[in-house]
Design an enzyme around this catalytic site. Sequence first.
Site, PDB file in Angstrom:
ATOM      1  N   ASP A  32      -8.107  -9.724  -5.959  1.00 56.25           N
ATOM      2  CA  ASP A  32      -8.329  -8.757  -4.522  1.00 56.25           C
ATOM      3  C   ASP A  32      -8.933  -7.658  -4.880  1.00 56.25           C
ATOM      4  OD1 ASP A  32      -7.897  -8.637  -1.935  1.00 56.25           O
ATOM      5  OD2 ASP A  32      -6.030  -7.359  -2.317  1.00 56.25           O
TER       6      ASP A  32
ATOM      7  N   GLU B 138     -16.826  -9.174   1.632  1.00 62.63           N
ATOM      8  CA  GLU B 138     -16.529  -8.106   2.667  1.00 62.63           C
ATOM      9  C   GLU B 138     -17.584  -7.465   3.378  1.00 62.63           C
ATOM     10  OE1 GLU B 138     -13.715  -4.028   3.214  1.00 62.63           O
ATOM     11  OE2 GLU B 138     -13.186  -5.773   1.870  1.00 62.63           O
TER      12      GLU B 138
ATOM     13  N   HIS C 210      -4.866  -1.092   5.462  1.00 64.03           N
ATOM     14  CA  HIS C 210      -3.888  -1.388   4.378  1.00 64.03           C
ATOM     15  C   HIS C 210      -2.712  -0.358   4.462  1.00 64.03           C
ATOM     16  CE1 HIS C 210      -7.526  -2.712   2.254  1.00 64.03           C
ATOM     17  NE2 HIS C 210      -6.883  -3.829   2.295  1.00 64.03           N
ATOM     18  N   GLY C 211      -1.575  -0.717   4.094  1.00 66.62           N
ATOM     19  CA  GLY C 211      -0.392   0.305   3.971  1.00 66.62           C
ATOM     20  C   GLY C 211       0.468  -0.032   5.364  1.00 66.62           C
TER      21      GLY C 211
ATOM     22  N   HIS D   3      -7.276  -8.472   6.130  1.00 66.10           N
ATOM     23  CA  HIS D   3      -6.590  -7.328   5.383  1.00 66.10           C
ATOM     24  C   HIS D   3      -5.617  -6.312   5.977  1.00 66.10           C
ATOM     25  CE1 HIS D   3      -9.113  -7.986   1.344  1.00 66.10           C
ATOM     26  NE2 HIS D   3      -9.616  -8.782   2.231  1.00 66.10           N
ATOM     27  N   GLY D   4      -4.774  -5.824   5.499  1.00 64.78           N
ATOM     28  CA  GLY D   4      -3.783  -5.367   6.149  1.00 64.78           C
ATOM     29  C   GLY D   4      -2.778  -5.896   7.023  1.00 64.78           C
TER      30      GLY D   4
ATOM     31  N   ASN E 294      -3.902 -11.283   3.898  1.00 60.37           N
ATOM     32  CA  ASN E 294      -3.305 -10.312   2.952  1.00 60.37           C
ATOM     33  C   ASN E 294      -2.188  -9.660   3.428  1.00 60.37           C
ATOM     34  OD1 ASN E 294      -5.682 -11.559   1.783  1.00 60.37           O
ATOM     35  ND2 ASN E 294      -6.247  -9.397   1.086  1.00 60.37           N
TER      36      ASN E 294
ATOM     37  N   THR F 197       2.602  -4.848   1.766  1.00 61.66           N
ATOM     38  CA  THR F 197       3.290  -3.454   1.960  1.00 61.66           C
ATOM     39  C   THR F 197       4.735  -3.870   2.434  1.00 61.66           C
ATOM     40  OG1 THR F 197       1.290  -2.350   2.433  1.00 61.66           O
ATOM     41  CG2 THR F 197       3.351  -1.259   3.128  1.00 61.66           C
TER      42      THR F 197
END
Length: 290
Positions: free
Chosen positions: A81, A133, A184-185, A212-213, A234, A237
């Site tokens: 990734d 991406e 993300h996160g 993503h995220g 993805n 977290t």
Amino acid sequence: MLVTMKSILNLAEARNIAVGAFNITSLEGIQAVLGAAEETGQPVILQFAPVHETIIPLTIMGPIMVMMAEHAAVPVAVHLDHGDDFKKLKQALDMGFTSIMYDGSALSFEENAAGTQIAVELAAAYGASVEGEIGAMGREEFKSVGEDEGNEAAESCYTDPDQAEAFTSLTGIDALACSFGTVHGLYLKKPNLDLDRISRIRDKVTLPIVMHGGSGISDEDFYQCIKCGVRKINYYTYLAKAGGMYVKEKAANAEDVVFYHDVTLWGVEAMKKDVLHTIKVFSGMKQKES
């Protein structure tokens, strides 16, 4: 069984579902993800991000991921990734990774496309798949354009459908990571997902879209994103959070000494439970149960 990301996403496309791509930072994480995948009979993607080398090096984690994927009872792809270094991409491919992501999203369109073309050519020698991406999904990238001031500024980071079409034509990638409102996160506020943008991108590129995220999105939003063409999601977290918080709770309530092997078992238990729910949502099993 170890397979390519492309083959798994082709299966997801045929079934109109999404496949979970779970970032791995420990042996317990692999056990949780593969345990849940085998229990549900669904394919999964194990992936490693270079940012997690502060936890464990790729040289240690990578071969373990490949070995355990080979022995799994369901199709499993092993994916690098957010690779932005060709040396790291080749290192993963030499280990047996069946998929890589070249992340040139911080570069100009031309540099991103050129770098991604190199990644595609490199992966072809190994029979591996490639994810590219277009757009920005990092929290810092959104903040740099004023995320805290509202959604309008953040939309400047979203993937442009016409650019996505040009990018996929130039590069020959197998899947496209797009920006449409996720980061993300942990989410600091409810994400504003541009579902229409996903549909417009799919109309242009016809490739599997990657989200993503994925942690922290509601089940209903996941269903809508998948309906619009998202095929790889993805997720890390909330998986790590589930394991950590359960271990914290169990340790706090322990009446006797806590052994490290107890901690690892608690972590696998909690993470597997979270992955089971996530896989069921992505594959539509949860929706059918409701």
